[in-house]
Motif scaffolding. Structure first.
Motif, PDB file in Angstrom:
ATOM      1  N   GLN A   1      10.957   4.218   0.914  1.00 47.12           N
ATOM      2  CA  GLN A   1      10.230   4.513   2.140  1.00 47.12           C
ATOM      3  C   GLN A   1       9.948   6.001   2.230  1.00 47.12           C
ATOM      4  O   GLN A   1      10.900   6.791   2.343  1.00 47.12           O
ATOM      5  CB  GLN A   1      11.052   4.054   3.357  1.00 47.12           C
ATOM      6  N   PRO A   2       8.700   6.444   2.167  1.00 48.51           N
ATOM      7  CA  PRO A   2       7.487   5.669   1.915  1.00 48.51           C
ATOM      8  C   PRO A   2       7.202   5.567   0.421  1.00 48.51           C
ATOM      9  O   PRO A   2       7.593   6.431  -0.357  1.00 48.51           O
ATOM     10  CB  PRO A   2       6.414   6.522   2.604  1.00 48.51           C
ATOM     11  N   ALA A   3       6.507   4.505   0.025  1.00 50.44           N
ATOM     12  CA  ALA A   3       6.206   4.306  -1.384  1.00 50.44           C
ATOM     13  C   ALA A   3       5.033   5.176  -1.823  1.00 50.44           C
ATOM     14  O   ALA A   3       4.123   5.474  -1.045  1.00 50.44           O
ATOM     15  CB  ALA A   3       5.889   2.833  -1.647  1.00 50.44           C
TER      16      ALA A   3
ATOM     17  N   VAL B   1       8.924  -2.060 -12.575  1.00 50.36           N
ATOM     18  CA  VAL B   1       9.847  -3.182 -12.395  1.00 50.36           C
ATOM     19  C   VAL B   1      11.206  -2.602 -12.031  1.00 50.36           C
ATOM     20  O   VAL B   1      11.691  -1.668 -12.695  1.00 50.36           O
ATOM     21  CB  VAL B   1       9.955  -4.041 -13.673  1.00 50.36           C
ATOM     22  N   TYR B   2      11.798  -3.133 -10.977  1.00 46.67           N
ATOM     23  CA  TYR B   2      13.118  -2.668 -10.540  1.00 46.67           C
ATOM     24  C   TYR B   2      14.141  -3.717 -10.964  1.00 46.67           C
ATOM     25  O   TYR B   2      14.089  -4.874 -10.539  1.00 46.67           O
ATOM     26  CB  TYR B   2      13.122  -2.401  -9.038  1.00 46.67           C
ATOM     27  N   LEU B   3      15.030  -3.291 -11.834  1.00 46.61           N
ATOM     28  CA  LEU B   3      16.021  -4.177 -12.425  1.00 46.61           C
ATOM     29  C   LEU B   3      17.387  -3.924 -11.812  1.00 46.61           C
ATOM     30  O   LEU B   3      17.801  -2.776 -11.642  1.00 46.61           O
ATOM     31  CB  LEU B   3      16.119  -3.949 -13.931  1.00 46.61           C
ATOM     32  N   CYS B   4      18.078  -4.985 -11.519  1.00 42.40           N
ATOM     33  CA  CYS B   4      19.464  -4.902 -11.079  1.00 42.40           C
ATOM     34  C   CYS B   4      20.335  -5.439 -12.212  1.00 42.40           C
ATOM     35  O   CYS B   4      19.954  -6.403 -12.897  1.00 42.40           O
ATOM     36  CB  CYS B   4      19.676  -5.724  -9.814  1.00 42.40           C
ATOM     37  N   ALA B   5      21.471  -4.820 -12.425  1.00 41.32           N
ATOM     38  CA  ALA B   5      22.394  -5.268 -13.468  1.00 41.32           C
ATOM     39  C   ALA B   5      23.816  -5.199 -12.926  1.00 41.32           C
ATOM     40  O   ALA B   5      24.094  -4.472 -11.969  1.00 41.32           O
ATOM     41  CB  ALA B   5      22.262  -4.415 -14.720  1.00 41.32           C
TER      42      ALA B   5
ATOM     43  N   GLN C   1      26.143  -5.045 -19.934  1.00 41.75           N
ATOM     44  CA  GLN C   1      25.512  -5.175 -18.626  1.00 41.75           C
ATOM     45  C   GLN C   1      24.618  -6.406 -18.636  1.00 41.75           C
ATOM     46  O   GLN C   1      23.883  -6.651 -19.593  1.00 41.75           O
ATOM     47  CB  GLN C   1      24.719  -3.915 -18.282  1.00 41.75           C
ATOM     48  N   PHE C   2      24.679  -7.156 -17.550  1.00 40.39           N
ATOM     49  CA  PHE C   2      23.882  -8.362 -17.385  1.00 40.39           C
ATOM     50  C   PHE C   2      22.760  -8.052 -16.402  1.00 40.39           C
ATOM     51  O   PHE C   2      23.029  -7.622 -15.276  1.00 40.39           O
ATOM     52  CB  PHE C   2      24.745  -9.505 -16.857  1.00 40.39           C
ATOM     53  N   PHE C   3      21.527  -8.284 -16.820  1.00 40.12           N
ATOM     54  CA  PHE C   3      20.376  -7.903 -16.023  1.00 40.12           C
ATOM     55  C   PHE C   3      19.757  -9.099 -15.301  1.00 40.12           C
ATOM     56  O   PHE C   3      19.728 -10.220 -15.836  1.00 40.12           O
ATOM     57  CB  PHE C   3      19.308  -7.259 -16.906  1.00 40.12           C
ATOM     58  N   GLY C   4      19.249  -8.824 -14.118  1.00 36.18           N
ATOM     59  CA  GLY C   4      18.478  -9.811 -13.395  1.00 36.18           C
ATOM     60  C   GLY C   4      17.042  -9.822 -13.892  1.00 36.18           C
ATOM     61  O   GLY C   4      16.666  -9.010 -14.744  1.00 36.18           O
ATOM     62  N   PRO C   5      16.215 -10.728 -13.353  1.00 35.80           N
ATOM     63  CA  PRO C   5      14.827 -10.853 -13.820  1.00 35.80           C
ATOM     64  C   PRO C   5      13.927  -9.704 -13.369  1.00 35.80           C
ATOM     65  O   PRO C   5      12.846  -9.519 -13.912  1.00 35.80           O
ATOM     66  CB  PRO C   5      14.362 -12.178 -13.206  1.00 35.80           C
ATOM     67  N   GLY C   6      14.376  -8.943 -12.378  1.00 37.41           N
ATOM     68  CA  GLY C   6      13.593  -7.800 -11.913  1.00 37.41           C
ATOM     69  C   GLY C   6      12.624  -8.138 -10.802  1.00 37.41           C
ATOM     70  O   GLY C   6      12.268  -9.308 -10.587  1.00 37.41           O
ATOM     71  N   THR C   7      12.211  -7.097 -10.090  1.00 33.81           N
ATOM     72  CA  THR C   7      11.149  -7.190  -9.091  1.00 33.81           C
ATOM     73  C   THR C   7      10.023  -6.282  -9.552  1.00 33.81           C
ATOM     74  O   THR C   7      10.230  -5.090  -9.760  1.00 33.81           O
ATOM     75  CB  THR C   7      11.633  -6.715  -7.706  1.00 33.81           C
ATOM     76  N   ARG C   8       8.850  -6.899  -9.731  1.00 34.23           N
ATOM     77  CA  ARG C   8       7.688  -6.102 -10.149  1.00 34.23           C
ATOM     78  C   ARG C   8       6.986  -5.583  -8.905  1.00 34.23           C
ATOM     79  O   ARG C   8       6.450  -6.356  -8.116  1.00 34.23           O
ATOM     80  CB  ARG C   8       6.738  -6.936 -10.994  1.00 34.23           C
ATOM     81  N   LEU C   9       6.986  -4.264  -8.729  1.00 36.11           N
ATOM     82  CA  LEU C   9       6.362  -3.623  -7.570  1.00 36.11           C
ATOM     83  C   LEU C   9       5.048  -2.984  -7.973  1.00 36.11           C
ATOM     84  O   LEU C   9       4.987  -2.233  -8.946  1.00 36.11           O
ATOM     85  CB  LEU C   9       7.287  -2.548  -6.990  1.00 36.11           C
ATOM     86  N   THR C  10       4.014  -3.309  -7.219  1.00 37.29           N
ATOM     87  CA  THR C  10       2.711  -2.656  -7.386  1.00 37.29           C
ATOM     88  C   THR C  10       2.390  -1.923  -6.102  1.00 37.29           C
ATOM     89  O   THR C  10       2.381  -2.531  -5.016  1.00 37.29           O
ATOM     90  CB  THR C  10       1.606  -3.674  -7.693  1.00 37.29           C
ATOM     91  N   VAL C  11       2.140  -0.624  -6.221  1.00 38.67           N
ATOM     92  CA  VAL C  11       1.771   0.191  -5.068  1.00 38.67           C
ATOM     93  C   VAL C  11       0.291   0.554  -5.189  1.00 38.67           C
ATOM     94  O   VAL C  11      -0.120   1.163  -6.179  1.00 38.67           O
ATOM     95  CB  VAL C  11       2.631   1.467  -4.976  1.00 38.67           C
ATOM     96  N   LEU C  12      -0.490   0.137  -4.196  1.00 41.80           N
ATOM     97  CA  LEU C  12      -1.948   0.366  -4.237  1.00 41.80           C
ATOM     98  C   LEU C  12      -2.358   1.564  -3.388  1.00 41.80           C
ATOM     99  O   LEU C  12      -1.659   1.889  -2.410  1.00 41.80           O
ATOM    100  CB  LEU C  12      -2.678  -0.890  -3.740  1.00 41.80           C
TER     101      LEU C  12
ATOM    102  N   GLU D   1       0.862  -1.184   0.000  1.00 47.40           N
ATOM    103  CA  GLU D   1       0.000   0.000   0.000  1.00 47.40           C
ATOM    104  C   GLU D   1       0.900   1.237   0.000  1.00 47.40           C
ATOM    105  O   GLU D   1       2.044   1.187   0.464  1.00 47.40           O
ATOM    106  CB  GLU D   1      -0.885  -0.003   1.244  1.00 47.40           C
ATOM    107  N   LYS D   2       0.356   2.331  -0.527  1.00 46.40           N
ATOM    108  CA  LYS D   2       1.148   3.570  -0.512  1.00 46.40           C
ATOM    109  C   LYS D   2       1.485   3.939   0.924  1.00 46.40           C
ATOM    110  O   LYS D   2       0.749   3.626   1.848  1.00 46.40           O
ATOM    111  CB  LYS D   2       0.407   4.700  -1.223  1.00 46.40           C
ATOM    112  N   ARG D   3       2.627   4.554   1.055  1.00 47.03           N
ATOM    113  CA  ARG D   3       3.208   4.994   2.332  1.00 47.03           C
ATOM    114  C   ARG D   3       3.904   3.851   3.090  1.00 47.03           C
ATOM    115  O   ARG D   3       4.568   4.118   4.083  1.00 47.03           O
ATOM    116  CB  ARG D   3       2.190   5.692   3.230  1.00 47.03           C
ATOM    117  N   GLN D   4       3.768   2.622   2.599  1.00 50.88           N
ATOM    118  CA  GLN D   4       4.533   1.537   3.222  1.00 50.88           C
ATOM    119  C   GLN D   4       5.963   1.554   2.687  1.00 50.88           C
ATOM    120  O   GLN D   4       6.293   2.281   1.741  1.00 50.88           O
ATOM    121  CB  GLN D   4       3.885   0.180   2.915  1.00 50.88           C
ATOM    122  N   SER D   5       6.819   0.763   3.297  1.00 50.61           N
ATOM    123  CA  SER D   5       8.192   0.665   2.830  1.00 50.61           C
ATOM    124  C   SER D   5       8.417  -0.709   2.201  1.00 50.61           C
ATOM    125  O   SER D   5       7.684  -1.672   2.463  1.00 50.61           O
ATOM    126  CB  SER D   5       9.165   0.874   3.991  1.00 50.61           C
ATOM    127  N   VAL D   6       9.439  -0.780   1.356  1.00 46.09           N
ATOM    128  CA  VAL D   6       9.745  -2.039   0.652  1.00 46.09           C
ATOM    129  C   VAL D   6      11.251  -2.073   0.368  1.00 46.09           C
ATOM    130  O   VAL D   6      11.898  -1.022   0.240  1.00 46.09           O
ATOM    131  CB  VAL D   6       8.927  -2.136  -0.657  1.00 46.09           C
TER     132      VAL D   6
END
Lengths: 117, 112
Positions: free
Chosen positions: A80-82, A89-93, A106-117, A14-19
């Motif tokens: 923090q806060p979101a 999607v947050y990608l690390c490479a 650059q070699f990329f990871g699969p990513g983290t898909r973040l949804t903020v409600l 949820e918005k205002r939460q941290s991740v």
């Protein structure tokens, strides 16, 4: 050779939460990057590390985003806060950063898909 | 802001045809890279061309770079259904040329 690992793969908050997102680069790669990719757009560089030092964080919204790379290996990116607009999607490479060579694959990871409600 | 702009934004072709994607950018660079992204394999590096190079080949891929026009093109010959993906150009800056600025991408669909 193991690739770039990221976790979690998906996160809904949820918005205002941290991740927090975690990244483990390819073994031996000195340079690590975090990108944000909003749906329908290309990735945007947030921060670049060389070993455990920050090379560039000019596009990191520092009022809410922070990142660290402990011991020059793993890295975490925190929000923090979101806000709703952080949904992406947050990608690390990582890249090897051979001295004297300009430009590196650059070699990329699969990513983290973040949804903020 | 995104420096690179790909053209076209979307492209649909038949298998066996060639696909050409263009990238324009605004400021000086020391290298330009092309990446492919699909749901199966994520974002994958295809080819890197340095600012003192004009053309590079890798398998069915051919990349050109014109620094006077600040533009690059990616040609995929004899396309396959598996080439269906989004293709991004990324311009490199900074001392080591590793600070990449990605364009918005070209969405390529190859019909069998």
């Amino acid at each position: 050779e193991a690739g770039v690992a990221q976790s979690p793969r998906y996160k809904i908050i949820e918005k205002r939460q941290s991740v927090a997102f975690w990244c483990n680069p390819i073994s031996g790669h000195a340079t690590l990057y975090w990108y944000q990719q909003i749906l329908g757009q290309g990735p945007k560089l947030l921060i670049q590390f060389q070993n455990n030092g920050v090379v560039d964080d000019s596009q990191l919204p520092k009022d809410r985003f922070s990142a660290e790379r402990l011991k020059g290996v793993d890295s975490t990116l925190k929000i923090q806060p979101a806000k709703l607009e952080d949904s992406a999607v947050y990608l690390c490479a990582s890249s090897s950063g051979v001295r004297g060579k300009v430009g590196h694959e650059q070699f990329f990871g699969p990513g983290t898909r973040l949804t903020v409600l | 802001s995104q420096q690179g702009e790909e053209d076209p934004q979307a492209l649909s072709i038949q298998e066996g045809e060639n696909a050409t994607m263009n990238c324009s950018y605004k400021t000086s660079i020391n290298n330009l890279q092309w990446y492919r992204q699909n749901s199966g394999r994520g974002l994958v590096h295809l080819i890197l061309i340095r600012s003192n190079e004009r053309e590079k080949h890798s398998g069915r891929l051919r990349v050109t770079l014109d620094t006077s026009k600040k533009s690059s093109s990616l040609l995929i010959t004899a396309s396959r259904a598996a080439d269906t993906a989004s293709y991004f150009c990324a311009t490199g800056r900074g001392n080591a040329g590793n600070m990449l600025t990605f364009g918005g991408g070209t969405r390529l669909m190859v019909k069998p």
